[in-house]
Every structure is written in structure tokens, then in C-alpha cells.
Design a protein around this motif. Structure first.
Motif, PDB file in Angstrom:
ATOM      1  N   ALA A 104      13.877   0.248  -6.468  1.00 57.15           N
ATOM      2  CA  ALA A 104      13.657  -0.516  -5.231  1.00 57.15           C
ATOM      3  C   ALA A 104      12.238  -1.067  -5.176  1.00 57.15           C
ATOM      4  O   ALA A 104      12.020  -2.209  -4.745  1.00 57.15           O
ATOM      5  N   LEU A 105      11.271  -0.282  -5.628  1.00 55.67           N
ATOM      6  CA  LEU A 105       9.883  -0.741  -5.608  1.00 55.67           C
ATOM      7  C   LEU A 105       9.698  -1.947  -6.525  1.00 55.67           C
ATOM      8  O   LEU A 105       9.041  -2.932  -6.146  1.00 55.67           O
ATOM      9  N   THR A 106      10.273  -1.896  -7.712  1.00 57.24           N
ATOM     10  CA  THR A 106      10.132  -3.023  -8.634  1.00 57.24           C
ATOM     11  C   THR A 106      10.846  -4.274  -8.119  1.00 57.24           C
ATOM     12  O   THR A 106      10.484  -5.393  -8.506  1.00 57.24           O
ATOM     13  N   ALA A 107      11.833  -4.067  -7.241  1.00 58.51           N
ATOM     14  CA  ALA A 107      12.563  -5.209  -6.684  1.00 58.51           C
ATOM     15  C   ALA A 107      11.989  -5.662  -5.344  1.00 58.51           C
ATOM     16  O   ALA A 107      12.527  -6.585  -4.719  1.00 58.51           O
ATOM     17  N   GLY A 108      10.905  -5.015  -4.906  1.00 59.64           N
ATOM     18  CA  GLY A 108      10.296  -5.379  -3.641  1.00 59.64           C
ATOM     19  C   GLY A 108      11.081  -4.947  -2.426  1.00 59.64           C
ATOM     20  O   GLY A 108      10.963  -5.541  -1.348  1.00 59.64           O
ATOM     21  N   GLN A 109      11.888  -3.880  -2.575  1.00 56.92           N
ATOM     22  CA  GLN A 109      12.739  -3.405  -1.481  1.00 56.92           C
ATOM     23  C   GLN A 109      12.199  -2.098  -0.905  1.00 56.92           C
ATOM     24  O   GLN A 109      11.243  -1.522  -1.419  1.00 56.92           O
ATOM     25  N   ASP A 110      12.828  -1.630   0.154  1.00 59.23           N
ATOM     26  CA  ASP A 110      12.438  -0.390   0.829  1.00 59.23           C
ATOM     27  C   ASP A 110      12.724   0.793  -0.086  1.00 59.23           C
ATOM     28  O   ASP A 110      13.877   1.042  -0.466  1.00 59.23           O
ATOM     29  N   ILE A 111      11.694   1.548  -0.445  1.00 59.18           N
ATOM     30  CA  ILE A 111      11.880   2.664  -1.371  1.00 59.18           C
ATOM     31  C   ILE A 111      12.567   3.859  -0.724  1.00 59.18           C
ATOM     32  O   ILE A 111      12.973   4.800  -1.424  1.00 59.18           O
ATOM     33  N   TYR A 112      12.714   3.851   0.589  1.00 58.80           N
ATOM     34  CA  TYR A 112      13.376   4.954   1.283  1.00 58.80           C
ATOM     35  C   TYR A 112      14.772   4.580   1.782  1.00 58.80           C
ATOM     36  O   TYR A 112      15.416   5.383   2.463  1.00 58.80           O
ATOM     37  N   ASP A 113      15.229   3.402   1.444  1.00 60.73           N
ATOM     38  CA  ASP A 113      16.570   2.962   1.816  1.00 60.73           C
ATOM     39  C   ASP A 113      17.281   2.521   0.541  1.00 60.73           C
ATOM     40  O   ASP A 113      17.281   1.347   0.178  1.00 60.73           O
ATOM     41  N   THR A 114      17.876   3.491  -0.159  1.00 65.20           N
ATOM     42  CA  THR A 114      18.491   3.231  -1.454  1.00 65.20           C
ATOM     43  C   THR A 114      19.902   3.819  -1.488  1.00 65.20           C
ATOM     44  O   THR A 114      20.280   4.593  -0.605  1.00 65.20           O
ATOM     45  N   LEU A 145      -3.468   6.484  -0.168  1.00 60.79           N
ATOM     46  CA  LEU A 145      -3.655   5.084   0.208  1.00 60.79           C
ATOM     47  C   LEU A 145      -3.243   4.153  -0.927  1.00 60.79           C
ATOM     48  O   LEU A 145      -2.634   3.094  -0.674  1.00 60.79           O
ATOM     49  N   LEU A 146      -3.541   4.533  -2.151  1.00 59.86           N
ATOM     50  CA  LEU A 146      -3.139   3.727  -3.296  1.00 59.86           C
ATOM     51  C   LEU A 146      -1.622   3.558  -3.328  1.00 59.86           C
ATOM     52  O   LEU A 146      -1.104   2.454  -3.537  1.00 59.86           O
ATOM     53  N   GLY A 147      -0.921   4.666  -3.112  1.00 61.94           N
ATOM     54  CA  GLY A 147       0.536   4.600  -3.094  1.00 61.94           C
ATOM     55  C   GLY A 147       1.061   3.688  -2.013  1.00 61.94           C
ATOM     56  O   GLY A 147       1.994   2.903  -2.222  1.00 61.94           O
ATOM     57  N   VAL A 148       0.451   3.765  -0.834  1.00 63.44           N
ATOM     58  CA  VAL A 148       0.869   2.924   0.297  1.00 63.44           C
ATOM     59  C   VAL A 148       0.581   1.455   0.009  1.00 63.44           C
ATOM     60  O   VAL A 148       1.404   0.571   0.305  1.00 63.44           O
ATOM     61  N   LEU A 149      -0.568   1.160  -0.576  1.00 62.41           N
ATOM     62  CA  LEU A 149      -0.921  -0.228  -0.866  1.00 62.41           C
ATOM     63  C   LEU A 149       0.048  -0.844  -1.871  1.00 62.41           C
ATOM     64  O   LEU A 149       0.422  -2.012  -1.752  1.00 62.41           O
ATOM     65  N   VAL A 150       0.458  -0.064  -2.877  1.00 61.75           N
ATOM     66  CA  VAL A 150       1.376  -0.597  -3.881  1.00 61.75           C
ATOM     67  C   VAL A 150       2.790  -0.726  -3.320  1.00 61.75           C
ATOM     68  O   VAL A 150       3.466  -1.738  -3.540  1.00 61.75           O
ATOM     69  N   ALA A 151       3.233   0.281  -2.581  1.00 58.48           N
ATOM     70  CA  ALA A 151       4.603   0.276  -2.051  1.00 58.48           C
ATOM     71  C   ALA A 151       4.746  -0.530  -0.774  1.00 58.48           C
ATOM     72  O   ALA A 151       5.860  -0.842  -0.367  1.00 58.48           O
ATOM     73  N   GLY A 152       3.617  -0.841  -0.133  1.00 58.54           N
ATOM     74  CA  GLY A 152       3.671  -1.595   1.113  1.00 58.54           C
ATOM     75  C   GLY A 152       3.408  -0.703   2.310  1.00 58.54           C
ATOM     76  O   GLY A 152       3.843   0.456   2.331  1.00 58.54           O
ATOM     77  N   PRO A 153       2.681  -1.211   3.319  1.00 56.66           N
ATOM     78  CA  PRO A 153       2.336  -0.393   4.493  1.00 56.66           C
ATOM     79  C   PRO A 153       3.548   0.210   5.191  1.00 56.66           C
ATOM     80  O   PRO A 153       3.464   1.320   5.736  1.00 56.66           O
ATOM     81  N   SER A 154       4.673  -0.496   5.177  1.00 59.79           N
ATOM     82  CA  SER A 154       5.859   0.027   5.868  1.00 59.79           C
ATOM     83  C   SER A 154       6.335   1.331   5.249  1.00 59.79           C
ATOM     84  O   SER A 154       6.975   2.151   5.918  1.00 59.79           O
ATOM     85  N   SER A 155       6.028   1.536   3.949  1.00 61.39           N
ATOM     86  CA  SER A 155       6.471   2.760   3.286  1.00 61.39           C
ATOM     87  C   SER A 155       5.814   3.988   3.898  1.00 61.39           C
ATOM     88  O   SER A 155       6.421   5.060   3.956  1.00 61.39           O
ATOM     89  N   ALA A 156       4.571   3.834   4.345  1.00 57.32           N
ATOM     90  CA  ALA A 156       3.871   4.967   4.958  1.00 57.32           C
ATOM     91  C   ALA A 156       4.567   5.404   6.237  1.00 57.32           C
ATOM     92  O   ALA A 156       4.783   6.601   6.467  1.00 57.32           O
ATOM     93  N   PHE A 157       4.933   4.435   7.073  1.00 54.68           N
ATOM     94  CA  PHE A 157       5.594   4.767   8.340  1.00 54.68           C
ATOM     95  C   PHE A 157       6.984   5.347   8.083  1.00 54.68           C
ATOM     96  O   PHE A 157       7.415   6.270   8.781  1.00 54.68           O
TER      97      PHE A 157
END
Length: 399
Positions: free
Chosen positions: A64-74, A218-230
Motif C-alpha cells: 500500500a505504501l509503494t502504491a501511495g495508499q493507506d497503509i492501515y486499510d489493506t 517522524l521519519l516514518g510518518v514523513l515517508v508514509a504521510g501525516p495521515s498514517s500517524a493519526f
């Protein structure tokens, strides 16, 4: 009289250790006969969704991350409970199909576990025969088998913790704290280990560990996108305490015996706070390169809502560290009980307090690890290996 009493007490400890070894091996043999579908026999299976389910979850998040999708919705069966940094770290596996990626990951994690055991043994200057026996015990252990079958990340965490502990032993407390911080960023339930410098008043390592944990997160959030943190925070704070036999934490024990998980959480908090308070009281004698960090980790696992039995492998370096401290019998018993397979839980009736307590063996093992590691936290070997850290006062890290 004192020498005679010490010899008798030492002999008694070895008798207990021998009984634990015999009982654990006997239980393992009987349970493997009664339940031939043991974890280790499931390794070749191609069933990603049901058997290698943890890695399947991580792989779907990486895809999902490589496809630019939500990593918690798979489409994975399980919810990914880990912070975004883990998905970023496992992104290379998205280039492979799920089964191939799992098998590569399983081989790598097995090598990491064995390498970690050998690195700790070398650092402690254990006899080659002792190292070989310890490695065999680890290879035969239920936590390792479960970790490999499910495809869990505990070997990665083990490597980070071992790197930090060895850095501490070699007089590099800031590097040790950074290693611990990055490991905590991968698994926040290990965060209590970052508090050990605080109770020892070692402020530079404390700041380094906190900064490393925050920076890596923070590095993980920046790569995965801010929404991933929430999304991860929402999952972390809403996921209930699982009522499964593999959950060795005190909140898990509470749910298992039918009382509110809050009771177990409060008990776990008391254990953790009490452990840190004890470390603070004995800070001048506490060895941060001994069993102290592993005792704090064990307390943190008892407090955590989820502490699967497979987490036990994170404490094995501390168990090996008991040997130079004159507690080889305790180390032998601690490694032996980890051999008991998870099919132990299938031997109990489905209901009843006695059955619930019987299926709480893993919690009892974790409690025993915590007690033994904490009771050894102020001990020092007769001779430290070259490059080992000096007592806290001389570590140059109190400023």
C-alpha cells in the motif's frame, strides 16, 4: 558454616534448574506427539492469510505504501498495530510476491536471532560449549518457532536492543540510547527502557534516546504521510486487550480470568513504576550494561496491553547475562521453560478458573523472567570483558 550453606543453596538451585529442564523437555516431547501439527512443522506452508498472518499484514501495508495508499486499510486479515516506521523499513519486500517475501524474511530473521545470541555470548565471553547449548535452546524454543511461522518482527527488535546493550558495555551510552530509541520507534511498547537513564540521572543518554525515538518515528510518518500517524494512534488507543492465551501481560491475564483489563493495567503499572523506583534507589550500584535494561523491558511487557509469548525472545540476552553473574542455574531454567510449545494450551478444558490459570503459563514465565533479571541488576561479574562499561559513576554520562 556460611560456605557450607552457600554450597547447599547452589546445589539446590541446580536441582531446581535440572527439574525445569526435564519437565520442559518432557512436556515438549509429549505435546509434539499429541499435537503433531506443531508450529515448526508449519513453516513450509504457503497459507499466508491464516498461518503467516503477521507478515502478510506487514507485506500488504508495504504494498500500500509503494502504491501511495493507506497503509492501515489493506486486504490483510489482521490490523497492522505497528507505527509507520515499520512499514517504511519493510518496503523492499513489496517488490516480491507475498510468499517469496515471507520466506526471505523468515531466513533473515532466523539469521538475526542466531547472530544476536552469538554476539551476546561473545560479548559475555561465554565458553563455546555454553554458547552452543544456549543457541540450541533458542532454536528449540516456542517463541522462535511462533515468530518464524507468523512472520513477526521481534528479531529486528532483538537486534536493536542487543546493539544498544553492547554499546553500553563498551562505554558508549549515547550510542546505546540511540539504538534503544530507534527500536522503541519500531515498537513503542518497549518505551520503558528509555526511562532507565532517567532514574539513573544520566541526562545525556536520556535526551539521546528520546530524540532518536522521536526522530525515527517522524521519519516514518514523513515517508508514509501525516495521515498514517493519526491512523496508527487511533488504532493504538482503541484496540482492546486481546483475550488470547498467548498474551502474557498482566492486562491479558486479567481478561483471561474474567476481571476488567483495567485491574491488570493497574497491576502492570505498579510493577513498572516499582521497578523504576527500585532502579532509582539503587542507581549507584545498578549496572546499565548488566540485566537492568532487560528487567525494565520485562516490566514494560507485563504492563503492556499486548505482550505475546513470542516477545520473550527480547529478554534472552538478559538471561545469558546471568551466567557471568554466577546465576547459570537460573539462566538454564529460564531458557528451558521457553521450549514448552503453545499446544500446552490445548490440554486444558475450555472453561473454569483452573483452566484459565493453567493457560496463563506464559504470564507466569514472564513474571519469573522479570523477578530474576531485576534481582540480578546490581550484581557484577568477577571480571568484566575487555571494553565493558564501568560502573555508572565512571561512564561519563551523568552530565
Amino acid at each position: 558454616m556460611g560456605d557450607v550453606r552457600a554450597v547447599r543453596w547452589g546445589a539446590a538451585r541446580w536441582v531446581v534448574a535440572a527439574l525445569l529442564v526435564l519437565a520442559s523437555l518432557g512436556a515438549a516431547v509429549v505435546l509434539h506427539i499429541r499435537h503433531p501439527d506443531a508450529l515448526v512443522t508449519l513453516l513450509p506452508s504457503a497459507d499466508m492469510r491464516e498461518l503467516h498472518v503477521d507478515f502478510d499484514t506487514f507485506w500488504h501495508s508495504a504494498v500500500a505504501l509503494t502504491a501511495g495508499q493507506d497503509i492501515y486499510d489493506t486486504p490483510a486479515k489482521l490490523t497492522n498495530l505497528n507505527p509507520p516506521l515499520l512499514t517504511v523499513l519493510l518496503t523492499p519486500f513489496a517488490a516480491l510476491d507475498a510468499l517469496t517475501a515471507y520466506r526471505v524474511f523468515a531466513v533473515l530473521t532466523l539469521l538475526i536471532v542466531v547472530g544476536s545470541v552469538l554476539a551476546v555470548s561473545r560479548e559475555l565471553r561465554l565458553h563455546p560449549a555454553v554458547t552452543a547449548l544456549a543457541t540450541l535452546a533458542v532454536l528449540a524454543s516456542s517463541p522462535l518457532h511462533g515468530t518464524l511461522v507468523l512472520g513477526q518482527i521481534y528479531p529486528l527488535l532483538l537486534a536493536g536492543l542487543v546493539a544498544g546493550w553492547i554499546a553500553e558495555r563498551r562505554g558508549r551510552p549515547v550510542l546505546a540510547a540511540v539504538c534503544y530509541g530507534v527500536t522503541v520507534a519500531l515498537k513503542p511498547s518497549l518505551a520503558p527502557v528509555l526511562l532507565l537513564p532517567a532514574v539513573q540521572r544520566r541526562w545525556v543518554p536520556l535526551r539521546a534516546g528520546m530524540a532518536a525515538a522521536a526522530g525515527a518515528s517522524l521519519l516514518g510518518v514523513l515517508v508514509a504521510g501525516p495521515s498514517s500517524a493519526f491512523a496508527w494512534l487511533r488504532i493504538a488507543f482503541t484496540e482492546p486487550v486481546p483475550d488470547t492465551v498467548d498474551n502474557a501481560s498482566l492486562p491479558g491475564l486479567a481478561v483471561r480470568i474474567g476481571i476488567p483489563s483495567l485491574v491488570g493495567t493497574l497491576l502492570g503499572a505498579a510493577v513498572l513504576v516499582g521497578t523504576l523506583a527500585w532502579c532509582a534507589r539503587h542507581r549507584d550500584r545498578l549496572d546499565p550494561a548488566g540485566t537492568a535494561p532487560w528487567a525494565v523491558l520485562a516490566a514494560g511487557l507485563l504492563f503492556s496491553p499486548i505482550a505475546w509469548h513470542n516477545y520473550l525472545m527480547l529478554l534472552w540476552p538478559g538471561v545469558l547475562a546471568l551466567i557471568p553473574l554466577g546465576r547459570a542455574a537460573a539462566a538454564t531454567g529460564a531458557l528451558a521453560v521457553a521450549v514448552i510449545p503453545v499446544s500446552w494450551n490445548a490440554e486444558w478444558p475450555p472453561e473454569g478458573l483452573g483452566a484459565d490459570l493453567g493457560r496463563s503459563l506464559y504470564c507466569a514465565i514472564l513474571l519469573a523472567y522479570w523477578a530474576v533479571l531485576l534481582s540480578s541488576a546490581t550484581r557484577r561479574p568477577a571480571s568484566s570483558p575487555a571494553g565493558a562499561s564501568a560502573p555508572v559513576e565512571a561512564s561519563g554520562s551523568r552530565t
